[in-house]
Design a protein around this motif. Structure first.
Motif, mmCIF file in Angstrom:
data_model
loop_
_atom_site.group_PDB
_atom_site.id
_atom_site.type_symbol
_atom_site.label_atom_id
_atom_site.label_comp_id
_atom_site.label_asym_id
_atom_site.label_seq_id
_atom_site.Cartn_x
_atom_site.Cartn_y
_atom_site.Cartn_z
ATOM 1 N N ASP A 121 0.841 -1.192 0.000
ATOM 2 C CA ASP A 121 0.000 0.000 0.000
ATOM 3 C C ASP A 121 0.876 1.242 0.000
ATOM 4 O O ASP A 121 2.007 1.219 0.469
ATOM 5 N N LEU A 160 -4.219 5.911 3.687
ATOM 6 C CA LEU A 160 -4.369 4.641 4.389
ATOM 7 C C LEU A 160 -5.009 3.641 3.439
ATOM 8 O O LEU A 160 -5.762 4.030 2.537
ATOM 9 N N PRO A 161 -4.764 2.353 3.612
ATOM 10 C CA PRO A 161 -5.406 1.371 2.734
ATOM 11 C C PRO A 161 -6.930 1.435 2.852
ATOM 12 O O PRO A 161 -7.460 1.510 3.971
ATOM 13 N N GLY A 182 -10.590 0.532 3.513
ATOM 14 C CA GLY A 182 -11.125 -0.484 4.410
ATOM 15 C C GLY A 182 -10.445 -0.537 5.759
ATOM 16 O O GLY A 182 -10.919 -1.245 6.663
ATOM 17 N N SER A 183 -9.351 0.198 5.942
ATOM 18 C CA SER A 183 -8.632 0.121 7.215
ATOM 19 C C SER A 183 -9.209 1.049 8.278
ATOM 20 O O SER A 183 -8.960 0.851 9.472
ATOM 21 N N VAL A 184 -9.967 2.052 7.884
ATOM 22 C CA VAL A 184 -10.669 2.923 8.826
ATOM 23 C C VAL A 184 -12.140 2.533 8.798
ATOM 24 O O VAL A 184 -12.787 2.614 7.755
ATOM 25 N N THR A 185 -12.663 2.078 9.928
ATOM 26 C CA THR A 185 -14.015 1.536 9.959
ATOM 27 C C THR A 185 -14.839 2.185 11.064
ATOM 28 O O THR A 185 -14.315 2.872 11.943
ATOM 29 N N ASP A 232 -9.106 9.408 -0.637
ATOM 30 C CA ASP A 232 -9.186 8.113 0.035
ATOM 31 C C ASP A 232 -10.624 7.633 0.109
ATOM 32 O O ASP A 232 -10.904 6.435 -0.076
ATOM 33 N N ASN A 247 -12.453 4.045 -1.003
ATOM 34 C CA ASN A 247 -13.259 3.223 -0.105
ATOM 35 C C ASN A 247 -14.614 2.902 -0.722
ATOM 36 O O ASN A 247 -15.138 1.801 -0.541
#
Length: 463
Positions: free
Chosen positions: A126, A131-132, A134-137, A275, A279
């Motif tokens: 990445d 940020l990748p 799906g990494s912030v949820t 980003d 997403n």
């Protein structure tokens, strides 16, 4: 001698803060490869303007690699087949690549992993986003669908990781595999050469991206208000450099993170929007092709395929001949430079879907062909935002008034630059010229009041 390492390049055409290059250079001799795979993307194969940028960016990267006594191998065809065969030819131990989220690239990554033998593996990294995806949820562990809470969550974990340096040494293999000649790909138009305006407007490549960022660091404080003023154009113009990976968002963030201005805070949220778009397409891969909200689209849109008058309206919008100077200035800037000021993008897009009631997908495809920063995620998310059809979007009933917008944001000089037939008109007159002062400039396709009433009626019927 260590085993050969392949670096598979796509929209990541840089050496600094390029995790795939960084890992490959530490592991052994490196063969950088770019595969032009037009068929895989279907209707989202690179458009004309993107191909112009790609040519110049590949040329720039080749020269940067030359300074390391390295080179780039160019191949054309199905990426999975080309890379698997190349790995076998050079005896590669690993194919290193930056992870991409367009559905065709995710598919290609899966297929390539399955196609490689036991002696070669695919390593994905990445780094094209803060940020990748799906990494912030959310608190429940679900991916965000709405921008505002997503942005707040992103800001809570910023800054991103520290950028990686450019490899000091890039070792070459004992022998180089064959490569196509970039000129033979004919990415640049010839007969006619319509790309002169793009070449004049832009500098290409990693060094140019950092020069632009250095300039922007001194200007970003004025961005909060200046971003809405087309005649002044206080915008970064970093979007194509970010899209093609000539610079990373982490590099941009760390360059600007210590700024204390409303301009930087606003710009930071726009980096986060980039980003957010990834997403969205990670959750909804066909988002740039399919409306998220459920409307009776046969009642909402006037289909250009259904009649020549509607098709003429679409062509008039594409060519910047709507009779609305701010819209036409934007569409002509797009055609000439491969880019459009961000405030004017909203005005021009709103005009297509609400004044002309033409399906947003026709606009998405036109921008895809004409923008040097045409991005599958951003383009689809932005068009669904303006059309009111998206997962998080502007309400359809909020219809932008282009004449009011033009005057409010002091667009007179911008219009003079791109609609020269109106250049002699005064600031008071140029936003909405009376018939007797239009000369050869066309009359309005439709009046604003009439268009607004028609759009609202269509919306009620479609719901």
């Amino acid at each position: 001698m260590s085993s050969v390492q392949i670096v598979w390049l796509r929209r990541d055409l840089r050496l600094a803060d390029q995790p795939a290059f960084h890992a490959a250079a530490q592991a052994g001799p490196v063969v950088p490869v770019y595969v032009l795979d037009d068929d895989r993307a279907g209707d989202h194969a690179y458009g004309g303007a993107s191909r112009v940028w790609l040519h110049h960016s590949l040329d720039s990267l080749a020269r940067s690699l030359g300074a390391h006594r390295s080179r780039i191998v160019l191949r054309r065809g199905d990426a999975r087949q080309v890379l698997a065969a190349l790995a076998d030819q050079v005896g590669a131990a690993c194919i290193h690549a930056m992870r991409h989220y367009e559905p065709w690239w995710k598919e290609a990554e899966d297929e390539l992993r399955d196609a490689l033998g036991d002696d070669c593996k695919l390593c994905l990294y990445d780094g094209n986003y803060l940020l990748p995806p799906g990494s912030v949820t959310t608190g429940s562990g679900s991916p965000y669908k709405i921008y505002t809470p997503f942005s707040k969550a992103m800001l809570d974990v910023m800054p991103p990781r520290d950028p990686l340096p450019e490899p000091g040494t890039i070792h070459s293999p004992d022998s180089w595999p064959d490569s196509a000649d970039l000129q033979d790909w004919k990415l640049l138009p010839a007969k006619p050469d319509w790309a002169g305006g793009i070449s004049d407007f832009w500098d290409f490549g990693e060094a140019a991206a950092h020069d632009r960022l250095d300039w922007w660091a001194d200007e970003v404080a004025d961005y909060d208000e200046g971003r809405n003023l087309p005649s002044q154009d206080i915008t970064s113009r970093l979007s194509p450099h970010l899209h093609w990976g000539e610079i990373s968002p982490a590099q941009v963030w760390h360059k600007l993170k210590d700024k204390r201005s409303d301009g930087w805070r606003t710009f930071a949220k726009e980096l986060i929007w980039r980003d957010y778009a990834q997403n969205v397409i990670d959750q909804f891969p066909d988002y740039p092709r399919e409306s998220y909200r459920d409307y009776d689209e046969r009642k909402l849109w006037r289909n250009p395929d259904a009649g020549h008058l509607i098709d003429e309206d679409l062509e008039g919008w594409q060519m910047g001949m709507t009779g609305y100077p701010i819209v036409d200035a934007g569409m002509r800037q797009l055609w000439q430079t491969g880019w459009m000021h961000n405030r004017v993008r909203m005005i021009a897009a709103s005009f297509l879907v609400k004044h002309l009631l033409i399906d947003w997908r026709y606009g998405e495809q036109w921008f895809w062909d004409c923008l040097v920063d045409a991005d599958y995620g951003n383009n689809g998310v932005n068009w669904q935002w303006i059309s009111g059809t998206g997962v998080d979007s502007n309400m359809f009933v909020r219809i932008m008034a282009p004449l009011t917008q033009s005057e409010k944001f002091n667009s007179a000089d911008y219009i003079r630059e791109y609609v020269p037939e109106l250049a002699d008109l005064s600031d008071d007159c140029i936003h909405d010229p009376p018939d007797e002062k239009r000369g050869d400039y066309p009359a309005k396709m439709i009046g604003h009041k009439e268009a607004r009433e028609r759009a609202l009626e269509a919306y009620r019927a479609a719901k």
